[in-house]
Design a protein around this motif. Structure first.
Motif, PDB file in Angstrom:
ATOM      1  N   ALA A  31       1.202  -1.209   0.353  1.00  0.00           N
ATOM      2  CA  ALA A  31      -0.065  -0.067  -0.066  1.00  0.00           C
ATOM      3  C   ALA A  31       1.297   1.597   0.107  1.00  0.00           C
ATOM      4  O   ALA A  31       0.274   2.554   0.028  1.00  0.00           O
ATOM      5  CB  ALA A  31      -0.901  -0.067   1.273  1.00  0.00           C
ATOM      6  N   LYS A  32       2.012   1.358   0.413  1.00  0.00           N
ATOM      7  CA  LYS A  32       2.916   1.839   0.365  1.00  0.00           C
ATOM      8  C   LYS A  32       2.761   3.324  -0.707  1.00  0.00           C
ATOM      9  O   LYS A  32       2.570   4.869  -1.134  1.00  0.00           O
ATOM     10  CB  LYS A  32       4.526   2.110   0.524  1.00  0.00           C
ATOM     11  CG  LYS A  32       5.527   3.478   0.593  1.00  0.00           C
ATOM     12  CD  LYS A  32       7.106   3.207   0.793  1.00  0.00           C
ATOM     13  CE  LYS A  32       7.250   3.952   1.360  1.00  0.00           C
ATOM     14  NZ  LYS A  32       8.684   4.329   0.223  1.00  0.00           N
ATOM     15  N   SER A  33       2.688   2.773  -1.852  1.00  0.00           N
ATOM     16  CA  SER A  33       2.315   3.664  -2.623  1.00  0.00           C
ATOM     17  C   SER A  33       0.947   4.314  -3.414  1.00  0.00           C
ATOM     18  O   SER A  33       1.254   5.032  -3.381  1.00  0.00           O
ATOM     19  CB  SER A  33       3.831   2.498  -4.752  1.00  0.00           C
ATOM     20  OG  SER A  33       2.412   1.406  -4.852  1.00  0.00           O
ATOM     21  N   PHE A  34       0.249   3.941  -2.988  1.00  0.00           N
ATOM     22  CA  PHE A  34      -1.181   4.057  -2.941  1.00  0.00           C
ATOM     23  C   PHE A  34      -1.136   5.676  -1.997  1.00  0.00           C
ATOM     24  O   PHE A  34      -1.435   6.656  -2.443  1.00  0.00           O
ATOM     25  CB  PHE A  34      -1.980   3.276  -2.539  1.00  0.00           C
ATOM     26  CG  PHE A  34      -2.977   3.930  -2.339  1.00  0.00           C
ATOM     27  CD1 PHE A  34      -3.980   4.321  -3.206  1.00  0.00           C
ATOM     28  CD2 PHE A  34      -3.869   3.718  -0.948  1.00  0.00           C
ATOM     29  CE1 PHE A  34      -5.535   4.591  -2.725  1.00  0.00           C
ATOM     30  CE2 PHE A  34      -4.681   4.922  -0.460  1.00  0.00           C
ATOM     31  CZ  PHE A  34      -5.779   5.127  -1.445  1.00  0.00           C
ATOM     32  N   PHE A  35      -0.139   5.143  -0.478  1.00  0.00           N
ATOM     33  CA  PHE A  35      -0.204   6.274   0.462  1.00  0.00           C
ATOM     34  C   PHE A  35       0.126   8.050  -0.191  1.00  0.00           C
ATOM     35  O   PHE A  35       0.249   8.749  -0.282  1.00  0.00           O
ATOM     36  CB  PHE A  35      -0.363   6.330   1.599  1.00  0.00           C
ATOM     37  CG  PHE A  35      -1.426   5.424   2.250  1.00  0.00           C
ATOM     38  CD1 PHE A  35      -2.517   5.604   3.176  1.00  0.00           C
ATOM     39  CD2 PHE A  35      -1.605   4.396   2.288  1.00  0.00           C
ATOM     40  CE1 PHE A  35      -3.449   5.461   3.250  1.00  0.00           C
ATOM     41  CE2 PHE A  35      -2.379   3.267   3.104  1.00  0.00           C
ATOM     42  CZ  PHE A  35      -3.283   3.885   3.128  1.00  0.00           C
ATOM     43  N   GLU A  36       1.227   7.568  -1.024  1.00  0.00           N
ATOM     44  CA  GLU A  36       2.887   8.084  -2.212  1.00  0.00           C
ATOM     45  C   GLU A  36       1.526   9.119  -2.385  1.00  0.00           C
ATOM     46  O   GLU A  36       2.055  10.228  -2.879  1.00  0.00           O
ATOM     47  CB  GLU A  36       3.528   7.608  -2.263  1.00  0.00           C
ATOM     48  CG  GLU A  36       4.956   7.008  -0.742  1.00  0.00           C
ATOM     49  CD  GLU A  36       6.063   6.441  -1.915  1.00  0.00           C
ATOM     50  OE1 GLU A  36       6.743   6.445  -0.949  1.00  0.00           O
ATOM     51  OE2 GLU A  36       6.094   5.548  -2.824  1.00  0.00           O
ATOM     52  N   LYS A  37       1.090   9.022  -3.353  1.00  0.00           N
ATOM     53  CA  LYS A  37       0.178   9.382  -4.404  1.00  0.00           C
ATOM     54  C   LYS A  37      -0.206   9.671  -3.248  1.00  0.00           C
ATOM     55  O   LYS A  37      -1.000  11.036  -4.444  1.00  0.00           O
ATOM     56  CB  LYS A  37      -0.342   8.512  -5.697  1.00  0.00           C
ATOM     57  CG  LYS A  37       1.033   7.329  -6.730  1.00  0.00           C
ATOM     58  CD  LYS A  37       0.319   6.042  -7.297  1.00  0.00           C
ATOM     59  CE  LYS A  37       0.520   5.612  -7.923  1.00  0.00           C
ATOM     60  NZ  LYS A  37      -0.015   4.114  -8.267  1.00  0.00           N
ATOM     61  N   ARG A  38      -1.404   9.670  -2.646  1.00  0.00           N
ATOM     62  CA  ARG A  38      -2.663  10.172  -1.708  1.00  0.00           C
ATOM     63  C   ARG A  38      -1.774  11.584  -1.147  1.00  0.00           C
ATOM     64  O   ARG A  38      -2.227  12.326  -0.573  1.00  0.00           O
ATOM     65  CB  ARG A  38      -3.268   9.842  -0.963  1.00  0.00           C
ATOM     66  CG  ARG A  38      -4.004   8.289  -1.886  1.00  0.00           C
ATOM     67  CD  ARG A  38      -4.886   7.502  -0.686  1.00  0.00           C
ATOM     68  NE  ARG A  38      -6.113   8.980  -0.166  1.00  0.00           N
ATOM     69  CZ  ARG A  38      -6.555   9.996  -0.967  1.00  0.00           C
ATOM     70  NH1 ARG A  38      -7.197   9.764  -2.180  1.00  0.00           N
ATOM     71  NH2 ARG A  38      -7.498  10.847  -0.424  1.00  0.00           N
ATOM     72  N   GLY A  39       0.113  11.958  -1.104  1.00  0.00           N
ATOM     73  CA  GLY A  39       0.226  13.124   0.245  1.00  0.00           C
ATOM     74  C   GLY A  39       1.175  12.308   1.163  1.00  0.00           C
ATOM     75  O   GLY A  39       1.897  13.652   1.499  1.00  0.00           O
ATOM     76  N   TYR A  40       0.862  11.605   0.777  1.00  0.00           N
ATOM     77  CA  TYR A  40       1.416  10.681   2.429  1.00  0.00           C
ATOM     78  C   TYR A  40       3.231  11.028   2.063  1.00  0.00           C
ATOM     79  O   TYR A  40       3.201  10.545   0.697  1.00  0.00           O
ATOM     80  CB  TYR A  40       1.088   9.209   2.805  1.00  0.00           C
ATOM     81  CG  TYR A  40      -0.437   8.933   3.761  1.00  0.00           C
ATOM     82  CD1 TYR A  40       0.077   9.232   4.917  1.00  0.00           C
ATOM     83  CD2 TYR A  40      -1.060   9.504   2.977  1.00  0.00           C
ATOM     84  CE1 TYR A  40      -2.275   9.487   5.664  1.00  0.00           C
ATOM     85  CE2 TYR A  40      -2.650   9.906   2.934  1.00  0.00           C
ATOM     86  CZ  TYR A  40      -2.971   9.114   4.773  1.00  0.00           C
ATOM     87  OH  TYR A  40      -4.535   9.749   5.412  1.00  0.00           O
ATOM     88  N   ARG A  41       3.812  10.711   3.305  1.00  0.00           N
ATOM     89  CA  ARG A  41       4.912  10.603   3.202  1.00  0.00           C
ATOM     90  C   ARG A  41       5.302   9.721   4.387  1.00  0.00           C
ATOM     91  O   ARG A  41       5.226   9.636   5.369  1.00  0.00           O
ATOM     92  CB  ARG A  41       6.248  11.903   2.839  1.00  0.00           C
ATOM     93  CG  ARG A  41       5.891  12.710   4.742  1.00  0.00           C
ATOM     94  CD  ARG A  41       6.711  13.942   3.877  1.00  0.00           C
ATOM     95  NE  ARG A  41       6.597  14.540   5.736  1.00  0.00           N
ATOM     96  CZ  ARG A  41       7.834  14.645   6.176  1.00  0.00           C
ATOM     97  NH1 ARG A  41       9.278  14.057   6.283  1.00  0.00           N
ATOM     98  NH2 ARG A  41       7.540  15.041   7.634  1.00  0.00           N
ATOM     99  N   ALA A  42       6.809   8.689   3.570  1.00  0.00           N
ATOM    100  CA  ALA A  42       6.655   7.518   4.949  1.00  0.00           C
ATOM    101  C   ALA A  42       7.667   8.476   6.134  1.00  0.00           C
ATOM    102  O   ALA A  42       8.854   8.987   5.112  1.00  0.00           O
ATOM    103  CB  ALA A  42       7.782   6.266   4.065  1.00  0.00           C
ATOM    104  N   ILE A  43       7.262   8.331   7.161  1.00  0.00           N
ATOM    105  CA  ILE A  43       8.526   8.882   8.015  1.00  0.00           C
ATOM    106  C   ILE A  43       9.768   7.926   8.651  1.00  0.00           C
ATOM    107  O   ILE A  43      10.993   8.134   8.626  1.00  0.00           O
ATOM    108  CB  ILE A  43       6.836   8.894   9.282  1.00  0.00           C
ATOM    109  CG1 ILE A  43       6.555  10.296   8.661  1.00  0.00           C
ATOM    110  CG2 ILE A  43       8.052  10.032  10.415  1.00  0.00           C
ATOM    111  CD1 ILE A  43       6.855  11.781   8.461  1.00  0.00           C
ATOM    112  N   ARG A  44       9.005   6.751   8.538  1.00  0.00           N
ATOM    113  CA  ARG A  44      10.099   5.120   9.178  1.00  0.00           C
ATOM    114  C   ARG A  44       9.815   4.472   8.512  1.00  0.00           C
ATOM    115  O   ARG A  44       8.209   3.575   8.651  1.00  0.00           O
ATOM    116  CB  ARG A  44      10.782   5.510  10.477  1.00  0.00           C
ATOM    117  CG  ARG A  44       9.817   4.863  11.071  1.00  0.00           C
ATOM    118  CD  ARG A  44      10.360   5.396  13.094  1.00  0.00           C
ATOM    119  NE  ARG A  44       9.647   4.599  13.885  1.00  0.00           N
ATOM    120  CZ  ARG A  44       8.413   3.981  14.454  1.00  0.00           C
ATOM    121  NH1 ARG A  44       9.469   2.934  13.997  1.00  0.00           N
ATOM    122  NH2 ARG A  44       7.800   4.565  15.486  1.00  0.00           N
TER     123      ARG A  44
END
Length: 157
Positions: A120-133
């Motif tokens: 799901a990481k790329s789905f959330f990145e496309k929605r403007g979320y960024r991985a913190i860790r």
């Protein structure tokens, strides 16, 4: 597809959707032992029902079939988001998250977080979320990797 509020009678169908989705869709990113630890097929439905009722939980339906669900707590934590294996790529997850975020924003929430799987990481990145860790979760002695992700709802940030 329509979105509606969760009802306790949805829990059994949601539990099956969760199990099947994890074991099919997430199989490209996780091993069989990891999938078995993540979705054992033996969830505590009473605890899930209570959690769904405490959170803002939305269910997506096609006809009388539940094709997805998601829930967010009052602090903007998106806890679960799953779409039926046969309904992937149809905008269902986006519709659920859009509505959850909009409802939370109306309640004054300005910051969203989630623990996203590798899948799901790329789905959330496309929605403007960024991985913190990167995060390691232990489930019955099996390590699962996910990502703690966040998104500001404040314009200009």
């Amino acid at each position: 597809m329509k979105l509606r509020k969760y009802q306790p009678t949805d829990c059994a169908e949601i539990a099956e959707l969760f199990y099947t989705t994890v074991h099919t869709i997430n199989a490209k990113d996780y091993t069989k032992p990891q999938l078995d630890a993540w979705a054992t097929g033996n969830i505590d439905r009473s605890a899930w029902d209570q959690s769904f009722l405490e959170h803002n939980t939305l269910v997506a339906e096609e006809g009388s079939t539940i094709v997805g669900f998601g829930d967010m707590d009052s602090n903007g934590y998106l806890d679960r988001l799953y779409v039926h294996k046969n309904y992937q790529g149809k905008g269902i997850a986006s519709a659920i998250v859009n509505e959850l975020e909009q409802q939370a924003a109306r309640q004054g929430v300005s910051f969203f977080t989630t623990h996203a799987s590798l899948t799901a990481k790329s789905f959330f990145e496309k929605r403007g979320y960024r991985a913190i860790r990167t995060n390691q979760v232990d489930r019955n002695g099996i390590q699962l990797t996910n990502f703690i992700m966040e998104k500001s709802n404040i314009k200009g940030m």
